[in-house]
Design a protein around this motif. Structure first.
Motif, PDB file in Angstrom:
ATOM      1  N   ALA A   4       3.057  -1.280   4.043  1.00 10.77           N
ATOM      2  CA  ALA A   4       2.567   0.081   3.773  1.00 10.77           C
ATOM      3  C   ALA A   4       3.748   1.046   3.818  1.00 10.77           C
ATOM      4  O   ALA A   4       4.563   0.990   4.741  1.00 10.77           O
ATOM      5  N   PRO A  10       5.655  11.449   5.364  1.00 11.91           N
ATOM      6  CA  PRO A  10       5.259  12.309   6.491  1.00 11.91           C
ATOM      7  C   PRO A  10       3.820  12.787   6.306  1.00 11.91           C
ATOM      8  O   PRO A  10       3.402  13.076   5.185  1.00 11.91           O
ATOM      9  N   VAL A  11       3.086  12.885   7.411  1.00  9.69           N
ATOM     10  CA  VAL A  11       1.698  13.325   7.311  1.00  9.69           C
ATOM     11  C   VAL A  11       1.641  14.826   7.012  1.00  9.69           C
ATOM     12  O   VAL A  11       2.582  15.566   7.301  1.00  9.69           O
ATOM     13  N   SER A  12       0.514  15.245   6.451  1.00 10.41           N
ATOM     14  CA  SER A  12       0.349  16.643   6.039  1.00 10.41           C
ATOM     15  C   SER A  12       0.138  17.555   7.234  1.00 10.41           C
ATOM     16  O   SER A  12      -0.367  17.127   8.276  1.00 10.41           O
ATOM     17  N   GLY A  13       0.494  18.814   7.061  1.00 10.95           N
ATOM     18  CA  GLY A  13       0.289  19.807   8.119  1.00 10.95           C
ATOM     19  C   GLY A  13      -1.172  20.192   8.239  1.00 10.95           C
ATOM     20  O   GLY A  13      -2.006  19.835   7.411  1.00 10.95           O
ATOM     21  N   LEU A  20       4.666   4.914   4.178  1.00 11.84           N
ATOM     22  CA  LEU A  20       3.968   6.057   4.756  1.00 11.84           C
ATOM     23  C   LEU A  20       4.850   7.305   4.740  1.00 11.84           C
ATOM     24  O   LEU A  20       5.783   7.411   5.536  1.00 11.84           O
ATOM     25  N   ARG A  54       8.015   6.162   6.802  1.00 17.07           N
ATOM     26  CA  ARG A  54       7.917   5.011   7.701  1.00 17.07           C
ATOM     27  C   ARG A  54       7.338   3.821   6.957  1.00 17.07           C
ATOM     28  O   ARG A  54       6.677   3.982   5.929  1.00 17.07           O
ATOM     29  N   LEU A  60       0.911   5.353   0.405  1.00 18.79           N
ATOM     30  CA  LEU A  60       0.090   6.456   0.912  1.00 18.79           C
ATOM     31  C   LEU A  60       0.617   7.801   0.431  1.00 18.79           C
ATOM     32  O   LEU A  60       1.802   7.950   0.125  1.00 18.79           O
ATOM     33  N   GLY A  61      -0.290   8.775   0.419  1.00 18.64           N
ATOM     34  CA  GLY A  61       0.082  10.159   0.110  1.00 18.64           C
ATOM     35  C   GLY A  61       0.754  10.246  -1.252  1.00 18.64           C
ATOM     36  O   GLY A  61       0.377   9.554  -2.202  1.00 18.64           O
ATOM     37  N   LYS A  62       1.769  11.095  -1.325  1.00 12.66           N
ATOM     38  CA  LYS A  62       2.394  11.335  -2.632  1.00 12.66           C
ATOM     39  C   LYS A  62       3.151  10.106  -3.153  1.00 12.66           C
ATOM     40  O   LYS A  62       3.458  10.038  -4.339  1.00 12.66           O
ATOM     41  N   ARG A 101      12.078  10.296   6.849  1.00 14.88           N
ATOM     42  CA  ARG A 101      10.742  10.535   7.393  1.00 14.88           C
ATOM     43  C   ARG A 101       9.716   9.536   6.871  1.00 14.88           C
ATOM     44  O   ARG A 101       8.593   9.469   7.371  1.00 14.88           O
ATOM     45  N   VAL A 151       0.843  -1.190   0.000  1.00 13.06           N
ATOM     46  CA  VAL A 151       0.000   0.000   0.000  1.00 13.06           C
ATOM     47  C   VAL A 151       0.888   1.253   0.000  1.00 13.06           C
ATOM     48  O   VAL A 151       1.828   1.346   0.789  1.00 13.06           O
TER      49      VAL A 151
END
Lengths: 76, 148, 148, 76
Positions: free
Chosen positions: D68, D72-75, D70, D45, D4-6, D43, D2
């Protein structure tokens, strides 16, 4: 004259009528003794016609003025 | 949008907050605090006395300071006076802002000042007798947080 | 009362907060923060992606930490995922407590951690094109407030 | 697997199937070059079956495991 919070209990009513003009000594002399002593507490504030006095001892109230005696406000 | 009120009757916070939120289109966040009369042991009722010529102007002055200090779109500040039963809402402060920090801090600021610097006198009824509530040291330390 | 949810559809915060407040009888105060998608210049939509096996457990873990850190009666934490339009609510955190400081601080704590430590990836659509949103330095300074 | 994000954009899809077993070097070798380089970012994971790895270089994934990636999560 308007008495707020526990001062109303000491005055026996939430409002009193006193003959003017009144200065601080005159006001204290016109009040029941326990109330007169209670308002010496430096935390008790005085307002005339809705305006707080910076120095309550400098009170000068005329015949139609509304004096409010305000004890410290209650905690949360 | 600024809505400052003293209410003499029971109110439902949700009926104020919904319209308040709608009245601030484009906001990023809304923070709301609702205080209720606690079910403290043996307390049957709470009475709030106020002095009209000082209390409402005092709330408006507090709102002015909140608008000066934080970047707000709207502020709702409603306080009950009169006799309240445990469980009834006593105060509702809601702040709308573009950014959450302003909204949350404005509510925190208003609550600290409303509780300790606003012109309300409270007494509670226990076993049929009314007892005045004294100022608390905690309130002064809450206020000191904002004096920087 | 603990209610932690990821929602895939539009929600009305008031319909969650009313029942949440009712579910915590005897509370002293409820603090609520609702975040909405801002009407930022040119932004047509915001999409939140999550990773189910981490995101919901992460929210529960955050709720555990809030219950450990503050004296709470209840915590509601609801977050949208999927595609949202400007003006739609994206997050709602509500904390009920005996004392207002716990309620306000718990909401502040959860929002700071949800925004920067929860497993959400966001992108926004401008002029028909999707753009990923990067992490922000501000979020790290928000988190640092709680590391004492 | 999986993404995620970009990372989903770099991989061309939110999910990919790779033949296992895979270690970190094997995973990187099996991915498109831009994605393989992107996941070296400290960054980024990695989780296996929903559990985050403390050290992604220690990845050991079997045939049926879900990996997965992953960012970094968005601000806020």
């Amino acid at each position: 004259m308007v008495l707020l919070g526990k001062l109303a209990d000491l005055g026996g009513a939430p409002a009193l009528s006193l003959a003017g003009p009144l200065d601080w000594a005159g006001l204290k002399a016109a009040l029941p003794e326990t109330l007169s002593e209670a308002i010496d507490d430096p935390r008790v504030r005085v307002a005339v016609n809705g305006a707080l006095l910076a120095d309550k001892a400098a009170l000068q109230a005329g015949e139609d003025d509304e004096i409010a005696l305000l004890p410290p406000v209650s905690g949360g | 949008m600024r809505d400052i009120r003293l209410l003499t009757r029971m109110f439902i916070p949700g009926t104020l907050i919904g319209p308040f939120t709608q009245a601030n289109p484009g906001l990023g966040g809304v923070c709301t605090f609702v205080g209720e009369v606690r079910h403290d042991q043996g307390v049957e009722a709470l009475e709030l006395t106020h002095y009209e010529p000082l209390t409402l102007p005092g709330m408006h002055d507090l709102a002015d300071r909140a608008f000066d200090r934080f970047t707000l779109m709207g502020l709702l500040m409603v306080h009950r006076v009169g006799v309240l039963r445990p469980g009834e809402p006593i105060v509702c402060v809601s702040a709308a802002a573009l950014h959450r920090r302003d909204a949350i801090d404005a509510v925190d600021f208003c609550m600290d000042h409303l509780k300790s610097a606003a012109w309300f006198w409270k007494r509670e009824k226990r076993a049929g007798q009314w007892h005045w509530i004294e100022p608390r040291a905690q309130d002064h330390s809450d206020l000191a947080r904002w004096q920087s």
